[in-house]
Design an enzyme around this catalytic site. Structure first.
Site, mmCIF file in Angstrom:
data_model
loop_
_atom_site.group_PDB
_atom_site.id
_atom_site.type_symbol
_atom_site.label_atom_id
_atom_site.label_comp_id
_atom_site.label_asym_id
_atom_site.label_seq_id
_atom_site.Cartn_x
_atom_site.Cartn_y
_atom_site.Cartn_z
ATOM 1 N N ASP A 141 -34.442 56.871 16.685
ATOM 2 C CA ASP A 141 -35.606 56.378 17.130
ATOM 3 C C ASP A 141 -36.443 56.022 15.958
ATOM 4 O O ASP A 141 -36.254 56.047 14.670
ATOM 5 C CB ASP A 141 -36.363 57.225 18.285
ATOM 6 C CG ASP A 141 -36.985 58.506 17.809
ATOM 7 O OD1 ASP A 141 -37.627 58.184 16.593
ATOM 8 O OD2 ASP A 141 -36.795 59.638 17.993
ATOM 9 N N VAL A 142 -37.403 55.163 16.254
ATOM 10 C CA VAL A 142 -38.251 54.357 15.254
ATOM 11 C C VAL A 142 -38.789 55.243 14.327
ATOM 12 O O VAL A 142 -39.005 55.045 13.017
ATOM 13 C CB VAL A 142 -39.298 53.353 15.857
ATOM 14 C CG1 VAL A 142 -40.384 54.228 16.570
ATOM 15 C CG2 VAL A 142 -39.916 52.570 14.841
#
Length: 311
Positions: free
Chosen positions: A108-109
């Site tokens: 994820d980011v």
């Protein structure tokens, strides 16, 4: 010689065979302008389209299975294109002719660390399938009160919204007070699973980094945003883990004398990419005006201006 359509598309990185069968059933795949049906076989010379987009295909014998280890920084999204214009994990990768990089899962980011890419879509899909149970190791910093009872629950298993989950291993590695570091391993890759497991115990993850995928560890000296291609023995380790035949070729120069040169090239490429991104204004702060006065006249003749670069 013909092959099943879903096998050819899986090799091109369009999904697992089961996922592609779903696309075919939905009428989203065409061969030479005709809507494909389950059971179709192709030679590879046809025009194959998914959702109207032409797919570049290659014969299995023509593909050299390549694998990259990428040091993902925080702030990059694990998609090819982002509607919000954020940088993606594909932006820095080397360009290919007649093939494309397929990401092995996602981070994820806000997660950094090891992310694998391969030119073999079938390898990528098998590595992501939970039945192969390839463990992933993460270094995680948590903020909050942690006791032994909580750690035992995380090892034994807790119920999340998508089913029970647990850490295969959980080891304290440092820190004190409310900020503690642990190394944890999982054998699956559910969305935000590490974070959700800790949050189920009322603890927040303040930093998360993947450091290992199976036996593949983050290469030493690899800067954030840098990539390194895996040698043949590591590629074949991954292929063996998921039941694929060993690869015979490699694009990696095994000359040990070039290792330091390769690291230097990677660092140079990262700096060049960062400079280009800042120059376009993407995610960069506005440039400060040049100083005036005697200090703004630049370096004197014969002097070199020092520049600091953070990797």
């Amino acid at each position: 010689m013909t092959e099943k359509l879903q096998k050819v598309l899986a090799r091109a990185g369009k999904g697992s065979r089961r996922e592609i069968e779903g696309l075919i059933s939905q009428g989203r795949v065409s061969v030479n302008g005709k809507v494909a049906v389950l059971g179709d076989r192709v030679t590879g010379s046809e025009q194959i389209r998914v959702d109207g987009h032409l797919v570049e295909t290659q014969a299995e014998s023509d593909i050299v299975c390549r694998v990259l280890a990428y040091h993902k920084p925080e702030g990059e999204v694990s998609t090819r294109k982002d509607p919000e214009g954020r940088p993606t994990v594909f932006d820095r990768l080397p360009r290919l002719q007649g093939a494309r990089w397929v990401a092995v899962g996602r981070l994820d980011v806000n997660t950094s660390g090891l992310l694998l890419f391969t030119t073999d879509g079938e390898l990528a899909n098998r590595l992501m399938h939970p039945r192969h149970e390839i463990d992933r190791e993460y270094a995680v910093r948590v903020f909050g009160e942690v006791d032994e009872a909580m750690l035992q629950r995380l090892r034994k298993g807790v119920m999340l919204e998508d089913g029970e989950a647990r850490f295969e291993t959980l080891k304290y590695t440092g820190g004190e007070g409310m900020n503690l570091w642990f190394h944890v391993t999982l054998k699956e890759g559910r969305n935000r699973e590490v974070r959700r497991l800790w949050e189920s115990q009322g603890v927040q993850v303040s930093r998360l980094m993947r450091v290992r995928y199976g036996k593949i560890e983050m290469p030493k000296n690899l800067p954030r945003g840098g990539w390194a291609e895996l040698p043949l023995d590591q590629v074949n380790y991954l292929r063996k883990e998921v039941g694929l035949a060993p690869e015979q070729e490699s694009k990696v120069d095994v000359n040990a004398a070039d290792r330091f040169k390769q690291v230097a090239r990677i660092r140079k490429a990262v700096r060049k990419h960062n400079t280009r991104v800042k120059g376009t204004g993407t995610g960069a702060a506005p440039k400060k005006p040049a100083p005036t006065g005697s200090r703004g006249q630049g370096p004197k003749p014969g002097q070199r201006q020092k520049r600091k670069t953070r990797l």
